[in-house]
Design a protein around this motif. Structure first.
Motif, PDB file in Angstrom:
ATOM      1  N   LEU A 187       0.726  -1.140   0.084  1.00 30.34           N
ATOM      2  CA  LEU A 187      -0.087   0.058   0.341  1.00 30.34           C
ATOM      3  C   LEU A 187       0.976   1.219   0.138  1.00 30.34           C
ATOM      4  O   LEU A 187       1.758   1.318   0.923  1.00 30.34           O
ATOM      5  N   LEU A 188       0.671   2.124  -1.029  1.00 32.35           N
ATOM      6  CA  LEU A 188       1.341   3.440  -1.030  1.00 32.35           C
ATOM      7  C   LEU A 188       0.330   4.621  -0.448  1.00 32.35           C
ATOM      8  O   LEU A 188      -0.623   4.706  -1.144  1.00 32.35           O
ATOM      9  N   ILE A 189       0.551   5.218   0.517  1.00 34.90           N
ATOM     10  CA  ILE A 189      -0.138   6.390   0.774  1.00 34.90           C
ATOM     11  C   ILE A 189       0.347   7.558   0.305  1.00 34.90           C
ATOM     12  O   ILE A 189       1.538   8.015   0.962  1.00 34.90           O
ATOM     13  N   ALA A 190      -0.203   8.295  -0.984  1.00 37.57           N
ATOM     14  CA  ALA A 190       0.432   9.394  -1.182  1.00 37.57           C
ATOM     15  C   ALA A 190      -0.170  10.593  -0.869  1.00 37.57           C
ATOM     16  O   ALA A 190      -1.611  10.929  -1.275  1.00 37.57           O
ATOM     17  N   ASP A 191       0.251  11.437  -0.058  1.00 41.52           N
ATOM     18  CA  ASP A 191      -0.371  12.700   0.563  1.00 41.52           C
ATOM     19  C   ASP A 191       0.133  13.696  -0.479  1.00 41.52           C
ATOM     20  O   ASP A 191       1.323  14.151  -0.311  1.00 41.52           O
ATOM     21  N   GLU A 192      -0.875  14.410  -1.244  1.00 47.25           N
ATOM     22  CA  GLU A 192      -0.619  15.404  -2.008  1.00 47.25           C
ATOM     23  C   GLU A 192       0.488  15.187  -2.873  1.00 47.25           C
ATOM     24  O   GLU A 192       1.746  15.991  -2.776  1.00 47.25           O
ATOM     25  N   PRO A 193       0.818  14.153  -3.692  1.00 49.42           N
ATOM     26  CA  PRO A 193       1.955  13.756  -4.216  1.00 49.42           C
ATOM     27  C   PRO A 193       2.438  14.756  -5.211  1.00 49.42           C
ATOM     28  O   PRO A 193       3.739  14.819  -5.512  1.00 49.42           O
ATOM     29  N   VAL A 194       1.503  15.463  -6.022  1.00 49.99           N
ATOM     30  CA  VAL A 194       2.118  16.448  -6.990  1.00 49.99           C
ATOM     31  C   VAL A 194       1.724  17.944  -6.911  1.00 49.99           C
ATOM     32  O   VAL A 194       2.037  18.570  -7.779  1.00 49.99           O
ATOM     33  N   SER A 195       1.159  18.147  -5.735  1.00 52.35           N
ATOM     34  CA  SER A 195       0.839  19.766  -5.531  1.00 52.35           C
ATOM     35  C   SER A 195       1.922  20.540  -5.518  1.00 52.35           C
ATOM     36  O   SER A 195       1.649  21.866  -5.708  1.00 52.35           O
ATOM     37  N   ALA A 196       3.075  19.991  -5.278  1.00 55.17           N
ATOM     38  CA  ALA A 196       4.019  21.145  -4.947  1.00 55.17           C
ATOM     39  C   ALA A 196       4.912  20.959  -6.204  1.00 55.17           C
ATOM     40  O   ALA A 196       5.731  21.853  -6.338  1.00 55.17           O
ATOM     41  N   LEU A 197       4.472  20.630  -7.471  1.00 57.94           N
ATOM     42  CA  LEU A 197       5.215  20.326  -8.544  1.00 57.94           C
ATOM     43  C   LEU A 197       4.627  21.387  -9.420  1.00 57.94           C
ATOM     44  O   LEU A 197       3.553  21.835  -9.658  1.00 57.94           O
ATOM     45  N   ASP A 198       5.528  21.522 -10.644  1.00 57.95           N
ATOM     46  CA  ASP A 198       5.078  22.444 -11.878  1.00 57.95           C
ATOM     47  C   ASP A 198       4.263  21.674 -12.769  1.00 57.95           C
ATOM     48  O   ASP A 198       4.269  20.444 -12.508  1.00 57.95           O
ATOM     49  N   VAL A 199       3.477  22.467 -13.526  1.00 65.56           N
ATOM     50  CA  VAL A 199       2.279  21.600 -14.203  1.00 65.56           C
ATOM     51  C   VAL A 199       2.853  20.490 -15.196  1.00 65.56           C
ATOM     52  O   VAL A 199       2.382  19.601 -14.890  1.00 65.56           O
ATOM     53  N   SER A 200       3.903  21.172 -15.870  1.00 68.28           N
ATOM     54  CA  SER A 200       4.284  19.802 -16.709  1.00 68.28           C
ATOM     55  C   SER A 200       4.811  18.827 -16.299  1.00 68.28           C
ATOM     56  O   SER A 200       4.944  17.612 -16.743  1.00 68.28           O
ATOM     57  N   VAL A 201       5.609  18.959 -14.829  1.00 66.09           N
ATOM     58  CA  VAL A 201       6.203  17.703 -14.525  1.00 66.09           C
ATOM     59  C   VAL A 201       5.013  16.942 -13.491  1.00 66.09           C
ATOM     60  O   VAL A 201       5.288  15.785 -13.435  1.00 66.09           O
ATOM     61  N   GLN A 202       3.922  17.712 -13.259  1.00 69.11           N
ATOM     62  CA  GLN A 202       2.721  16.875 -12.301  1.00 69.11           C
ATOM     63  C   GLN A 202       2.303  15.740 -13.301  1.00 69.11           C
ATOM     64  O   GLN A 202       2.301  14.791 -12.641  1.00 69.11           O
ATOM     65  N   ALA A 203       2.348  15.925 -14.582  1.00 67.43           N
ATOM     66  CA  ALA A 203       1.895  15.066 -15.470  1.00 67.43           C
ATOM     67  C   ALA A 203       2.810  13.719 -15.499  1.00 67.43           C
ATOM     68  O   ALA A 203       2.422  12.657 -15.689  1.00 67.43           O
ATOM     69  N   GLN A 204       3.999  14.164 -15.489  1.00 70.30           N
ATOM     70  CA  GLN A 204       5.137  12.870 -15.399  1.00 70.30           C
ATOM     71  C   GLN A 204       5.049  12.251 -14.131  1.00 70.30           C
ATOM     72  O   GLN A 204       5.121  10.969 -14.182  1.00 70.30           O
ATOM     73  N   VAL A 205       4.633  12.817 -13.054  1.00 70.74           N
ATOM     74  CA  VAL A 205       4.701  12.052 -11.767  1.00 70.74           C
ATOM     75  C   VAL A 205       3.428  11.170 -11.766  1.00 70.74           C
ATOM     76  O   VAL A 205       3.450  10.148 -11.153  1.00 70.74           O
ATOM     77  N   VAL A 206       2.309  11.768 -12.074  1.00 70.80           N
ATOM     78  CA  VAL A 206       1.179  11.122 -12.365  1.00 70.80           C
ATOM     79  C   VAL A 206       1.134  10.050 -13.161  1.00 70.80           C
ATOM     80  O   VAL A 206       0.843   8.722 -12.608  1.00 70.80           O
ATOM     81  N   ASN A 207       1.866   9.947 -14.247  1.00 69.67           N
ATOM     82  CA  ASN A 207       1.981   8.925 -15.239  1.00 69.67           C
ATOM     83  C   ASN A 207       3.073   8.024 -14.459  1.00 69.67           C
ATOM     84  O   ASN A 207       2.675   6.597 -14.603  1.00 69.67           O
ATOM     85  N   LEU A 208       4.067   8.455 -13.886  1.00 69.35           N
ATOM     86  CA  LEU A 208       4.977   7.561 -13.251  1.00 69.35           C
ATOM     87  C   LEU A 208       4.249   6.647 -12.075  1.00 69.35           C
ATOM     88  O   LEU A 208       4.431   5.456 -12.053  1.00 69.35           O
ATOM     89  N   LEU A 209       3.118   7.309 -11.379  1.00 70.41           N
ATOM     90  CA  LEU A 209       2.654   6.593 -10.389  1.00 70.41           C
ATOM     91  C   LEU A 209       1.564   5.563 -10.931  1.00 70.41           C
ATOM     92  O   LEU A 209       1.231   4.628 -10.318  1.00 70.41           O
ATOM     93  N   GLU A 210       0.903   5.770 -12.027  1.00 71.54           N
ATOM     94  CA  GLU A 210       0.123   4.992 -12.592  1.00 71.54           C
ATOM     95  C   GLU A 210       0.998   3.807 -13.224  1.00 71.54           C
ATOM     96  O   GLU A 210       0.476   2.804 -13.229  1.00 71.54           O
ATOM     97  N   GLU A 211       2.010   4.010 -13.736  1.00 73.33           N
ATOM     98  CA  GLU A 211       3.115   2.910 -14.417  1.00 73.33           C
ATOM     99  C   GLU A 211       3.504   2.130 -13.489  1.00 73.33           C
ATOM    100  O   GLU A 211       3.459   0.951 -13.553  1.00 73.33           O
ATOM    101  N   LEU A 212       3.857   2.467 -11.981  1.00 73.55           N
ATOM    102  CA  LEU A 212       4.237   1.847 -11.069  1.00 73.55           C
ATOM    103  C   LEU A 212       3.341   0.885 -10.310  1.00 73.55           C
ATOM    104  O   LEU A 212       3.531  -0.276 -10.115  1.00 73.55           O
ATOM    105  N   GLN A 213       2.220   1.415 -10.475  1.00 72.26           N
ATOM    106  CA  GLN A 213       1.077   0.576  -9.840  1.00 72.26           C
ATOM    107  C   GLN A 213       0.854  -0.704 -10.858  1.00 72.26           C
ATOM    108  O   GLN A 213       0.612  -1.796 -10.398  1.00 72.26           O
ATOM    109  N   GLU A 214       0.686  -0.426 -12.247  1.00 76.16           N
ATOM    110  CA  GLU A 214       0.662  -1.396 -13.164  1.00 76.16           C
ATOM    111  C   GLU A 214       1.721  -2.411 -13.058  1.00 76.16           C
ATOM    112  O   GLU A 214       1.485  -3.538 -12.790  1.00 76.16           O
ATOM    113  N   ARG A 215       2.955  -1.921 -12.912  1.00 75.59           N
ATOM    114  CA  ARG A 215       4.160  -2.918 -12.801  1.00 75.59           C
ATOM    115  C   ARG A 215       4.206  -3.648 -11.408  1.00 75.59           C
ATOM    116  O   ARG A 215       4.607  -4.639 -11.604  1.00 75.59           O
ATOM    117  N   LEU A 216       3.962  -3.007 -10.512  1.00 81.81           N
ATOM    118  CA  LEU A 216       4.308  -3.582  -9.108  1.00 81.81           C
ATOM    119  C   LEU A 216       3.169  -4.105  -8.306  1.00 81.81           C
ATOM    120  O   LEU A 216       2.837  -4.614  -7.358  1.00 81.81           O
TER     121      LEU A 216
END
Lengths: 378, 357
Positions: free
Chosen positions: A181-210
């Motif tokens: 279980l990964l509890i992500a507390d505001e994982p992207v709110s401190a990030l820049d817009v273009s980077v938010q999407a990268q981190v959101v995609n990363l989280l989704e990708e990791l979920q699929e993989r792991l």
């Protein structure tokens, strides 16, 4: 392995109350802040539960209580069949290996004096995993690779990275112990817009993989909608609505959810001008002194006399998986009830729109009077 | 009580924009290091009752632009060039006394980070009343009443109690609202809001944006909105300047910008934001890399390393000159050699062919 039908995490009647203490010589408790006040939720394996709400609604406290970073006052947190609240010491530490957290502020949650290698190997060493020095070094390289950072990052310090890269380090640290279980507390709110999407995609990708299970706590409804399977909306310590993401966004039933969603700006001026906004009156009431009955009634544009003020609504299932705690959800959905404007709500509610009325004209609560008194003194 | 002194010349000429920024450049120099050009040839103007947006990621120079306008950059190690005029008065090179008189009363700023822009050792009340005492020559008691009103106006519950509290006792959102209250204290003609709602909740953000909108409409305040949130821009700004690596790369009115972004960077930003009204599972298309991957403009287009449209002539070695900011249709300016293109506007035909029938 337990039965697949059993949710990975089940929270039952969870309460977290923080005492309010007063007094110089006598340390007396004058009340409680009910940060989390009776929350039930369940998260299935491999799914993402999105928890949204305004700051102060208790969503972060709930996340921390699940990990027992704060002690729950009452209720059970059942993780994979074990009640986390009953654990202590070593068993708790072992349990925490399987539930990890990604924090909001990537710079604040990483030690500025540790380089990335040390940051990532620390959890492995603490849990005696990774298989010696060589094993840990390999694992750290794998982790960096998994979150899309170059191996050269190992010898660098947190300040040398951009916000997005730091959050990647935070995520790498969280997944280093192969948690369930990964509890992500505001994982992207401190990030820049273009980077938010990268981190959101990363989280989704990791979920699929792991095959991770996520509890994503965020205030950004657009991000939560994008990432979650089930979304829960919190207001003043309790869930007001819970539904599959699409159902919730297609047809929000609770007045608070409607207001929340209408407040999210959409990056399209044409939509911005067309869409109806429900402006809420006033501010979040104090969780030390929550309103009677339905907690949202002080700001609700659909409030009906007396019932909303007196009777606390329970979560009812209106559609499969769609839980709402509102007495009038059906009537509001069918358009039988019309909303009032924020000004009307403020007028009918008088001063009580203000959580802790400055003029104190409206049934001043003894507790808050006591809190206010020394400050009013000139 | 006397009305505070206005800047002497050209103060009330309504044809003069409240703020004109022309060819502003800010260079940070440090001994033994290459000078860094944080802002490079930025020009814009704001009239009374107008809202413009400066959009970009962190590090693109939008905050430095606002600090330069306010005259808040340190003197040492910083070279500011160009011209900044507030209602016709040149601010660059103005004396500290003049600036001091203008700041807070004529122009005010709401900063990005509410905790570090409030003094942690001073109660909120003192910090809000300070402005009133300094610029509106109020008595202490009067100022305290006014401060209560201000805090109430920006939506802080129980303002009388909050006045006695210290910044750390307030939530992030409340701190930001206290800052906005301080900025509004003297009804300034120019308000620069640097990410004012980034730290706030959406319902409160909606309230604050409404407040700013009212301020612009009712009192004719000129508003410079600095933000990365395209949703906020879409709802609030009349004109939008998109910045990247210190330069404006696209200027357009908001309808044009969101309907037809021309710079690939603007298009990329729009594609990477999850939208509430989009279905789930619509994948996000992030821009590659981060703002750190920008190259100096002298070597070509700073965005080229991250750009999907980039071609050889985006680099100076090939093209021979820096990519200029050029006229790109009415009311639009663009700095790009290979912009995103859109089919000619034939709505009916476009949908028919788009449907693939």
């Amino acid at each position: 392995m337990t039965a697949a039908s059993e949710p990975l995490l089940r929270v039952e009647g969870l309460q977290v109350h923080f005492p309010i203490r007063r007094g110089l010589f006598f340390d007396r408790t004058v009340g409680h802040v009910r940060a989390v006040d009776g929350v039930d939720l369940a998260i299935d394996r491999g799914t993402t539960y999105g928890l949204v709400g305004e700051s102060g609604c208790g969503k972060s406290t709930l996340g921390r209580a699940v990990l027992r970073l704060v002690e729950p006052t009452a209720g059970r947190v059942v993780f994979d069949g074990t009640d986390v609240a009953s654990l202590g010491g070593e068993p708790l530490r072992h349990m925490r290996r399987r539930m990890q957290m990604v924090f909001q502020d990537p710079l604040g949650s990483l030690d500025p004096r540790q380089d990335v290698e040390s940051l990532l190997s620390e959890p492995l060493q603490a849990h005696g995993l990774g298989g010696g020095k060589a094993g840990i070094a390999t694992r750290v390289r794998e982790l960096l690779d998994a979150v899309g950072l170059p191996a050269a990052a190992m010898r660098r310090y947190p300040h040398e990275f951009s916000g997005g890269q730091r959050q990647r380090i935070g995520i790498a640290r969280a997944i280093s112990l192969e948690p369930d279980l990964l509890i992500a507390d505001e994982p992207v709110s401190a990030l820049d817009v273009s980077v938010q999407a990268q981190v959101v995609n990363l989280l989704e990708e990791l979920q699929e993989r792991l095959g991770l299970t996520y509890l994503v706590i965020a205030h950004d409804l657009a991000v939560v909608r994008h990432i979650s399977d089930v979304v829960g909306v919190m207001y003043l310590g309790s869930l007001v609505e819970q539904a599959p993401a699409d159902a919730l966004y297609d047809e929000p039933l609770h007045p608070y959810t409607r207001a929340l969603m209408s407040a999210v700006p959409v990056p399209d001026p044409v939509v911005e001008e067309r869409r109806a906004r429900i402006l809420l009156a006033g501010d979040l009431p104090s969780p030390a002194n929550p309103p009677s009955g339905c907690r949202f009634h002080t700001r609700c544009p659909w409030r009906q006399e007396t019932r909303c003020d007196d009777e606390a609504p329970v979560l009812r299932e209106l559609a499969p998986g769609h839980l709402v705690s509102c007495h009038w959800a059906e009537e509001i959905r069918d358009g039988v009830l019309r909303p009032k404007s924020a000004e009307e709500v403020a007028a009918t509610q008088g001063v009580s729109v203000r959580a802790t009325g400055a003029d104190g004209g409206f049934e001043p609560d003894a507790l808050l009077q006591g809190v206010d008194e020394p400050i009013e003194r000139r | 009580m006397s009305i505070e002194a206005m800047p002497p010349e050209g103060a009330l000429r309504s044809d003069v924009p409240v703020l004109e920024v022309e060819d502003l450049s800010v260079t940070f120099t440090r001994r033994g290091e290459q000078p860094t050009r944080a802002v490079d040839g930025v020009s814009f103007s704001v009239s009374a009752g107008e809202t413009i947006g400066l959009v970009g990621e962190s590090g693109c120079g939008k905050s430095v632009t606002s600090l330069a306008v306010m005259g808040l950059l340190p003197k040492r190690g910083v070279q500011v060039g160009g011209s900044v005029r507030l209602a016709g008065t040149e601010l660059l090179g103005a004396s500290d006394r003049t600036l001091r008189r203008l700041r807070g009363s004529e122009m005010a700023m709401v900063f990005q980070d509410p905790l570090s822009s409030l003094n942690p050792t001073v109660p909120i009340g003192t910090q809000v009343t300070e402005v009133l005492v300094e610029h509106r020559e109020m008595g202490k008691r009067e100022a305290a009443t006014e401060a209560t009103d201000l805090l109430d106006r920006v939506g802080i519950p129980d303002p009388a109690r909050r006045l006695k509290e210290y910044p750390h006792q307030l939530s992030g959102g409340m701190r930001q609202r206290a800052l906005i209250a301080m900025a509004l204290a003297c009804s300034p003609r120019l308000l620069i809001a640097d990410e004012p709602t980034t730290a706030l909740d959406v319902t409160i953000q909606a309230q604050i944006l409404e407040l700013l909108r009212e301020l612009v409409v009712d009192s004719g305040t000129a508003l410079v909105m600095i933000t990365h949130d395209l949703g906020v821009v879409a709802g609030l700004c009349d004109r939008v300047h998109v910045m990247y690596a210190g330069k404006v790369i696209e200027t357009a009115d908001r309808y044009e910008l969101f309907a037809r972004p021309r710079q690939p960077y603007t298009g990329g930003l729009l594609a990477s934001v999850p939208r509430l009204d989009a279905g789930r599972g619509v994948p996000l298309t992030p821009i590659r890399g981060s703002a750190r991957d920008a190259i100096p403009w002298a070597e070509g287009c700073a965005f080229a390393p991250r750009c999907d449209n980039a071609q050889d002539d985006c680099l100076t070695e090939v093209a021979g000159s820096t990519v200029p900011l050029e006229y790109d249709g009415p009311g639009r300016e663009l700095r790009c050699r290979h912009p995103l293109s859109y089919p000619q506007q034939t709505p009916a035909g476009a949908t028919a062919s788009g449907a693939g029938r």
